[in-house]
Write an enzyme that holds these catalytic residues in place. Structure first.
Site, PDB file in Angstrom:
ATOM      1  N   TYR A   1      32.232  44.709 -10.712  1.00 38.47           N
ATOM      2  CA  TYR A   1      33.374  43.802 -10.504  1.00 38.47           C
ATOM      3  C   TYR A   1      33.225  42.554 -11.363  1.00 38.47           C
ATOM      4  O   TYR A   1      34.219  42.045 -11.916  1.00 38.47           O
ATOM      5  CB  TYR A   1      33.454  43.439  -9.018  1.00 38.47           C
TER       6      TYR A   1
ATOM      7  N   GLU B   1      22.940  34.884  -1.579  1.00 39.10           N
ATOM      8  CA  GLU B   1      22.844  35.450  -2.926  1.00 39.10           C
ATOM      9  C   GLU B   1      24.068  36.322  -3.222  1.00 39.10           C
ATOM     10  O   GLU B   1      24.670  36.209  -4.289  1.00 39.10           O
ATOM     11  CB  GLU B   1      21.550  36.265  -3.051  1.00 39.10           C
TER      12      GLU B   1
ATOM     13  N   TYR C   1      29.806  40.626  -0.408  1.00 41.27           N
ATOM     14  CA  TYR C   1      30.622  41.658  -1.041  1.00 41.27           C
ATOM     15  C   TYR C   1      31.336  42.493   0.025  1.00 41.27           C
ATOM     16  O   TYR C   1      30.731  42.867   1.030  1.00 41.27           O
ATOM     17  CB  TYR C   1      29.733  42.572  -1.890  1.00 41.27           C
ATOM     18  N   VAL C   2      32.609  42.763  -0.234  1.00 39.18           N
ATOM     19  CA  VAL C   2      33.396  43.673   0.598  1.00 39.18           C
ATOM     20  C   VAL C   2      33.977  44.732  -0.324  1.00 39.18           C
ATOM     21  O   VAL C   2      34.500  44.416  -1.400  1.00 39.18           O
ATOM     22  CB  VAL C   2      34.522  42.930   1.344  1.00 39.18           C
TER      23      VAL C   2
ATOM     24  N   GLY D   1      39.566  40.196   6.561  1.00 40.32           N
ATOM     25  CA  GLY D   1      38.710  39.161   7.146  1.00 40.32           C
ATOM     26  C   GLY D   1      37.243  39.525   7.215  1.00 40.32           C
ATOM     27  O   GLY D   1      36.455  38.838   7.879  1.00 40.32           O
ATOM     28  N   ILE D   2      36.859  40.608   6.520  1.00 48.56           N
ATOM     29  CA  ILE D   2      35.468  41.062   6.602  1.00 48.56           C
ATOM     30  C   ILE D   2      34.531  40.080   5.893  1.00 48.56           C
ATOM     31  O   ILE D   2      33.437  39.779   6.375  1.00 48.56           O
ATOM     32  CB  ILE D   2      35.324  42.492   6.034  1.00 48.56           C
ATOM     33  N   GLY D   3      34.964  39.569   4.750  1.00 51.85           N
ATOM     34  CA  GLY D   3      34.151  38.595   4.022  1.00 51.85           C
ATOM     35  C   GLY D   3      33.914  37.337   4.847  1.00 51.85           C
ATOM     36  O   GLY D   3      32.789  36.847   4.945  1.00 51.85           O
TER      37      GLY D   3
ATOM     38  N   ASN E   1      36.288  30.824 -11.303  1.00 49.16           N
ATOM     39  CA  ASN E   1      36.775  31.676 -10.204  1.00 49.16           C
ATOM     40  C   ASN E   1      37.472  30.813  -9.147  1.00 49.16           C
ATOM     41  O   ASN E   1      37.019  30.706  -8.001  1.00 49.16           O
ATOM     42  CB  ASN E   1      35.615  32.465  -9.603  1.00 49.16           C
TER      43      ASN E   1
ATOM     44  N   TYR F   1      36.639  29.148  -0.356  1.00 45.65           N
ATOM     45  CA  TYR F   1      35.460  28.472   0.183  1.00 45.65           C
ATOM     46  C   TYR F   1      35.801  27.042   0.628  1.00 45.65           C
ATOM     47  O   TYR F   1      35.314  26.562   1.654  1.00 45.65           O
ATOM     48  CB  TYR F   1      34.339  28.444  -0.860  1.00 45.65           C
TER      49      TYR F   1
END
Lengths: 166, 166
Positions: A25, A89, A92-93, A101-103, A130, A137
């Site tokens: 990615y 570190e 990732y999803v 909403g997993i991240g 990014n 965030y």
């Protein structure tokens, strides 16, 4: 149903697959030289160098939960705070499960661990271009430390400095 | 004579003094909330959160060696490299003893530890306006990762995210 749990040694193949997908990615697939043996050594035998959470998603109670993503982190240290912190570190999803909403759930679980351990800080690195990630965030309340840069010694320069006699 | 050795619990008062001097130099003396008890817990009892080297300088063989500086570091982890690295948190030389190569000697000793442990990277943070420091580090062969920024969650934002239910 989303379920987040600490990774075990049995998850190492999944973790390495996720690491490779994340590098793909980020358009750096050749940068991954990690191996299952190395991850097993560093995450699941002493001295443990990282901790990892696995997110699993099942469509229903009867479904087998499939790995949906991971968060991998280690402890940092702040001499000003006089306490360890958590450094994330990787987060990732898997692409087909994004937007659920997993991240955020993974990051929240890491934040819970940080709070439980009395850590004053949870930190991670982001690429300055990014902006979509930075926006996410910042909406979570994270600050971007605009003044700080990372310096890195590696390869021949690291070996040369190591050979410097005092 | 310059001598560099691993810190022991007996060095904690010196380490805290150096941390405070460094914060004063960075014009943030009030930012240091670290205590001797915390440094003793985190550096010299399990789980050990950081390692520290002390530089001592004696004018001659008959002189008592005086603490001249310190390097404090912890282990990071690279999922791309599949190996831990070394992250330098603090590198400090007391002002009256600068210009004698003590800082480079401390950094070289940390590099030796990194190489001995097979670490692919030794990293640390630098302020982007501290060009004299960046110049020194680049002359040692370090690269500045210009694209990366640090994100930090702390205080209420960290607690709030930790309370997020999945």
């Amino acid at each position: 149903m989303l379920h987040i749990r600490p990774a075990t040694a049995a998850d190492v193949p999944t973790i390495l697959r996720f690491i490779r997908e994340l590098a793909l990615y980020e358009r750096e697939p050749a940068a991954v030289v990690a191996t299952e043996a190395g991850l097993l050594r560093d995450g699941f035998t002493e001295p443990v160098r990282f901790r990892c959470l696995i997110a699993e998603l099942a469509a229903g109670a009867e479904e087998i939960a499939a790995p949906a993503g991971f968060a991998l982190f280690f402890t940092s240290y702040s001499t000003w705070r006089g306490h360890h912190g958590i450094r994330l570190e990787d987060l990732y999803v898997t692409p087909e499960l994004r937007g659920k909403g997993i991240g955020k759930a993974l990051l929240a679980r890491v934040a819970q661990i940080a709070v439980a351990e009395g850590c004053p800080r949870l930190e991670w690195d982001v690429l300055d271009w990014n902006q979509p990630a930075i926006d996410v965030y910042q909406r979570l309340g994270a600050n971007i430390l605009t003044e700080w840069r990372i310096m890195r010694l590696s390869g021949d320069a690291l070996s040369t400095l190591a050979a410097h006699s005092t």
